[in-house]
Enzyme design. Structure first.
Site, mmCIF file in Angstrom:
data_model
loop_
_atom_site.group_PDB
_atom_site.id
_atom_site.type_symbol
_atom_site.label_atom_id
_atom_site.label_comp_id
_atom_site.label_asym_id
_atom_site.label_seq_id
_atom_site.Cartn_x
_atom_site.Cartn_y
_atom_site.Cartn_z
ATOM 1 N N ALA A 252 47.341 33.242 49.642
ATOM 2 C CA ALA A 252 47.235 32.441 48.293
ATOM 3 C C ALA A 252 45.322 32.837 48.239
ATOM 4 O O ALA A 252 44.550 33.841 48.154
ATOM 5 C CB ALA A 252 47.162 30.812 48.582
ATOM 6 N N ARG A 253 44.727 31.883 49.306
ATOM 7 C CA ARG A 253 43.752 32.152 49.602
ATOM 8 C C ARG A 253 43.152 31.541 51.061
ATOM 9 O O ARG A 253 43.364 30.541 51.455
ATOM 10 C CB ARG A 253 41.893 32.139 48.963
ATOM 11 C CG ARG A 253 42.092 32.824 47.690
ATOM 12 C CD ARG A 253 41.479 34.031 47.136
ATOM 13 N NE ARG A 253 41.463 34.917 46.537
ATOM 14 C CZ ARG A 253 42.332 35.632 45.945
ATOM 15 N NH1 ARG A 253 43.400 35.470 45.996
ATOM 16 N NH2 ARG A 253 41.995 36.210 44.481
ATOM 17 N N ASP A 277 48.427 36.344 55.125
ATOM 18 C CA ASP A 277 47.715 37.677 54.378
ATOM 19 C C ASP A 277 46.208 36.931 54.493
ATOM 20 O O ASP A 277 45.616 38.379 53.660
ATOM 21 C CB ASP A 277 48.505 38.064 53.007
ATOM 22 C CG ASP A 277 48.358 39.494 52.814
ATOM 23 O OD1 ASP A 277 48.257 40.385 53.537
ATOM 24 O OD2 ASP A 277 47.788 39.073 51.414
ATOM 25 N N GLU A 282 37.036 35.755 55.822
ATOM 26 C CA GLU A 282 37.127 37.159 55.995
ATOM 27 C C GLU A 282 36.835 38.861 55.818
ATOM 28 O O GLU A 282 35.800 38.174 54.293
ATOM 29 C CB GLU A 282 38.412 37.147 54.335
ATOM 30 C CG GLU A 282 38.762 37.881 53.902
ATOM 31 C CD GLU A 282 40.823 38.137 53.087
ATOM 32 O OE1 GLU A 282 40.687 38.989 52.033
ATOM 33 O OE2 GLU A 282 40.904 36.872 52.864
ATOM 34 N N HIS A 301 45.246 40.970 54.063
ATOM 35 C CA HIS A 301 44.721 41.073 52.697
ATOM 36 C C HIS A 301 45.665 41.595 52.002
ATOM 37 O O HIS A 301 45.246 42.720 50.746
ATOM 38 C CB HIS A 301 43.677 40.809 51.768
ATOM 39 C CG HIS A 301 43.560 39.882 51.000
ATOM 40 N ND1 HIS A 301 42.368 39.104 50.482
ATOM 41 C CD2 HIS A 301 44.048 40.198 49.173
ATOM 42 C CE1 HIS A 301 42.487 38.146 49.185
ATOM 43 N NE2 HIS A 301 43.619 38.945 49.099
#
Length: 337
Positions: A252-253, A277, A282, A301
């Site tokens: 997701a985030r 991911d 980030e 990501h």
């Protein structure tokens, strides 16, 4: 300077003269490290009778946007909007549109579409791969292979597990479709649980039902947008509620998960592992402790990075260009107005 094959492949298109009043203007920012020229080529393949122009520099964007009515790209800054006198449609190449100046686009009467659905197959497979990695403990086998160590280890079975999918949009639905043959119980979490979904059970984000679902979860898949509701959703309390054999999969985030709480849970063995991911922060700093855990899988990501990504984006753009030419009222993936 070393040659970049991906860039070299598109040298010819990079030197093409600008097109006046293009049918489709593509902004210069790409994604996943893949040249945006691939997106341009995919649109041209689908719209051979139309002019498709790539604005390769900020100056080219500012100039081309003045006469463009149909624009597509990853982002659209307010400074570009000031020059977009003839803009009618912006096709966002991301599923999320929260980063766009939506109010200003609304005021100008610009129709906005998104890329919902393009990530279903690729990210769905990524999630399934992450779950199977932890189920069969391939990371343990890989570590023993590197050591040339022939020693048995216990694995798990996915069949009979409970998988909770937070977010039942295109990605969440794709995850559920791919899980169906494995004989798992599925719980879906969405804002409007009364709408139902492709899971055995559907609940909302709040209350005892969500906590009860966490307590029963073997694999927790986060596939939701980042909103006020989901920011920090998986906090210390949620990670404590998960059982010690639970695995977290976040595509997701990063801020949906409290990173400090996750590190603490991994260190203390409160959960079995995590596949990330996305992270918060980030990119993940080189000295971050998450890099050091054997039971954490980190990808940059990267879950949506496949050659088909731009193809599916181009399908949406081509369909909407044709719909506009046919004076159809509704566009594919229309989100505004």
């Amino acid at each position: 300077m070393p040659s970049n094959d991906a860039d070299d492949e598109y040298t010819e298109s990079a030197t093409e003269p600008p097109v006046t009043d293009p049918d489709v203007l593509v902004l210069r920012k790409g994604t996943h490290g893949t040249p945006v020229e691939q997106y341009v080529d995919a649109i041209r393949d689908r719209l051979p009778e139309h002019t498709v122009e790539l604005a390769r520099t900020p100056a080219a964007e500012r100039e081309a946007i003045q006469s463009a009515s149909f624009v597509t790209g990853m982002t659209f800054g307010e400074e570009l909007l000031e020059s977009a006198d003839k803009l009618e449609t912006f096709a966002c190449a991301y599923a999320g549109t929260g980063h766009l100046p939506l109010d200003e686009l609304d005021e100008r009467g610009v129709t906005v579409t998104n890329a919902s659905g393009v990530h279903g197959p690729n990210i769905g497979e990524h999630v399934l791969g992450a779950i199977l990695r932890f189920t069969r403990r391939f990371h343990v086998g890989n570590r023993r292979q590197r050591r040339r160590e022939w020693r048995h280890y216990r694995a798990y079975e996915l069949q009979g597990s409970t998988v909770t999918v937070v977010g039942l949009g295109a990605i969440g639905q794709a995850v559920c479709e791919r899980l169906e043959p494995f004989g798992v119980e599925t719980i879906g979490v969405r804002y409007s649980p009364e709408k139902g979904g492709p899971t055995d059970e559907v609940i909302g984000f709040e209350g005892e039902a969500f906590q009860d679902a966490l307590a029963r979860t073997d694999y927790l898949v986060l596939a939701c947008p980042l909103t006020e509701t989901t920011r920090g959703l998986i906090d210390r309390e949620a990670l404590t509620t998960l059982g010690p054999e639970a695995v977290l999969v976040n595509i997701a985030r990063g801020p949906v998960v409290d990173t400090d709480a996750l590190v603490s849970a991994l260190r203390s063995g409160r959960i079995r592992g995590a596949s990330l991911d996305v992270t918060d922060p980030e990119p993940l700093p080189e000295d971050h402790p998450l890099w050091t855990f054997d039971n954490v899988q980190i990808t940059p990501h990267n879950a949506g990075h496949t050659p088909q990504y731009y193809d599916r984006l181009a399908d949406i753009v081509a369909e909407n260009v044709e719909r506009l030419e046919n004076s159809e009222d509704e566009l594919v993936n229309q989100v505004r107005p």
